[in-house]
Design an enzyme around this catalytic site. Sequence first.
Site, short mmCIF file in Angstrom:
data_model
loop_
_atom_site.label_atom_id
_atom_site.label_comp_id
_atom_site.label_asym_id
_atom_site.label_seq_id
_atom_site.Cartn_x
_atom_site.Cartn_y
_atom_site.Cartn_z
N SER A 106 -26.34 16.11 27.89
CA SER A 106 -26.88 15.53 26.83
C SER A 106 -26.14 14.37 26.29
CB SER A 106 -27.25 16.57 25.83
OG SER A 106 -27.26 15.75 24.86
N ASP A 110 -45.50 22.59 16.23
CA ASP A 110 -44.53 21.37 16.43
C ASP A 110 -44.84 21.31 18.17
OD1 ASP A 110 -43.65 21.39 14.21
OD2 ASP A 110 -41.57 22.18 14.57
C1 GAF Z 1 -41.48 24.49 11.40
C2 GAF Z 1 -41.97 25.18 12.41
F1 GAF Z 1 -41.20 25.02 13.70
C3 GAF Z 1 -43.49 24.99 12.36
O1 GAF Z 1 -43.94 26.04 13.37
C4 GAF Z 1 -44.22 24.98 11.11
O2 GAF Z 1 -44.32 26.29 10.83
C5 GAF Z 1 -43.55 24.06 10.38
O3 GAF Z 1 -41.99 24.41 10.00
C6 GAF Z 1 -44.02 24.60 8.64
O4 GAF Z 1 -45.10 24.13 8.62
O5 GAF Z 1 -41.62 22.98 11.72
#
Ligand code: GAF
Length: 399
Positions: free
Chosen positions: A83, A188
Site C-alpha cells: 500500500s 458503509d
Molecule cells: C460507522 C460504522 F461502520 C457504521 O456501520 C455505522 O454504524 C456508522 O458508524 C454510524 O452510523 O461508520
Amino acid sequence: MTGPTAPAAPPAAPAGDVAARATAGFRQRYGAEPAGRWAAPGRVNLIGEHTDYNDGFVLPFALPMRTVVAAAPRDEPRWTVWSELDDEPVEFGPAEADEPGRVPGWAAYVAGVVWALRAAGQPVPGARLAVASDVPVGSGLSSSAAIESAVLAALVDLGDLDLPAERWPRLAQRAENGYVGAPTGIMDQSAVIRGRAGHALFLDCRTEQVDQIPFDLDAAGLAVLVVDSRAPHRHADGEYASRRRSCEEAARILGVPALRDIDPAGLDAALAKLPDDETRRRVRHVVTEDQRVLDTVALLRANRVREIGPLLTASHASMRDDFEITVPEIDTAVEAALAAGAHGARMTGGGFGGCVLALVDASAADAVAAAVTAAYAERGFAAPATRTVRPAGGASRLA
Ligand code: GAF
C-alpha cells in the site's frame, strides 16, 4: 555514499491519479503487469446514524474519492499486499488469514476479506495486490470499507468466484467485525459497493432491501459541503461499542428484536420502561433517527431537496444531546455552517471526530466553507479540510 550493508532505499511512491498510482506501485513492487484494477469509493451518510446495527434505515452515498487495487493471481495460496501508506509490503498465508487478528494494521482489512471468503467456503485465489487511495484515512469517510470492498471485488474476479454482488456487503462487514474486531453495522460496505452516481442509497438494514433515491444536487442548485473536522478520534472504538451494547440491552429490556421495532408513536411508552435516563436518550436517538431517514426519503422522492435541511440539523442535535457522540470541533462546524446560511448540517459517520456535511446553495459553498474555517481559527482548532461532493458509483472493475 551508500555502504554495502545499507538497506536499499524503497522506491519513491508513484505519483499521479489513484489508478495510475496503484498500477505503478504494482509494477514497482512485483516487476510485472497487474491482471486488472478494481476500485471502491469512500462514503458519506446523508442521514441515519447508528441505526444500521439496530436493523434500521440509512441513506448514505458513495463519494468520488476511491481506493484502487491493482492485482494479479498467483499459483500458491499466499497474499502479498503493498500500500502507498507503507514502504514494505505485507505477506500472509492461510495460517495468518484463518486466525483473526494475526495480520495487524491496515493489512488486516485485506486479510479479513480473505478470512471471510474462506470462512464462506469460497476458493480464494492467492494474489499479489497494490493499493492506492484518495479516501482520507481516519476521517470517517470509510477508507476501511473502501479497501475491503476493492480487495473483495479483485479476489472475486481473479478467482471467478460464484458470489453475486448482493452478498458482498455482508462479507466485507464480516471481515471488519470478525477479523479486524470492529463491531460495525452494514451501512458503509453497502454504500461503497451498491452506491450509484446521482443517487443516495436508501437501505433497510434488516432486509438489505435497497432503493436508489435520485439526489441530483446540480439540478436543485445545491451542494453538499463536507468538512473534515481533523479532530483526533478520541476513544472512538470503545464508545462505538458501548453505544451498540446500550442499544442491544434496551431492545432486550423492551422485548423487541431490535430498536427498529419501536414504533415512534409508542416511543414514550417504551422510554418509560427503561431503567435510566442515559438509556432512554440512546433509544430516543435511534427511534427518531429512523423516522428522520424515512422523512428525508419522502422529501427527496417529492423532489423537495432543500427541505431536508431541518431534518439533517435535527439529526445532529440528536447525536449531540441524546447519543452523545459529537465533539467540540464537530459542533463548531455545524453551528458555523448553519450561521453562514446552510439549509442543514450534521455530523456524518460513527462520531467522536470525522466529518460534518452541510447542505448549501451551490453558490454559497465557498462562503460557508470560509465561515467554518474562520470559526475554527477563532476557537484555536487546526484548520479543517473542506470540499463539495456529489454521489458517485460503487465498487467496480476499471477498464
Ligand atoms: C460507522 C460504522 F461502520 C457504521 O456501520 C455505522 O454504524 C456508522 O458508524 C454510524 O452510523 O461508520
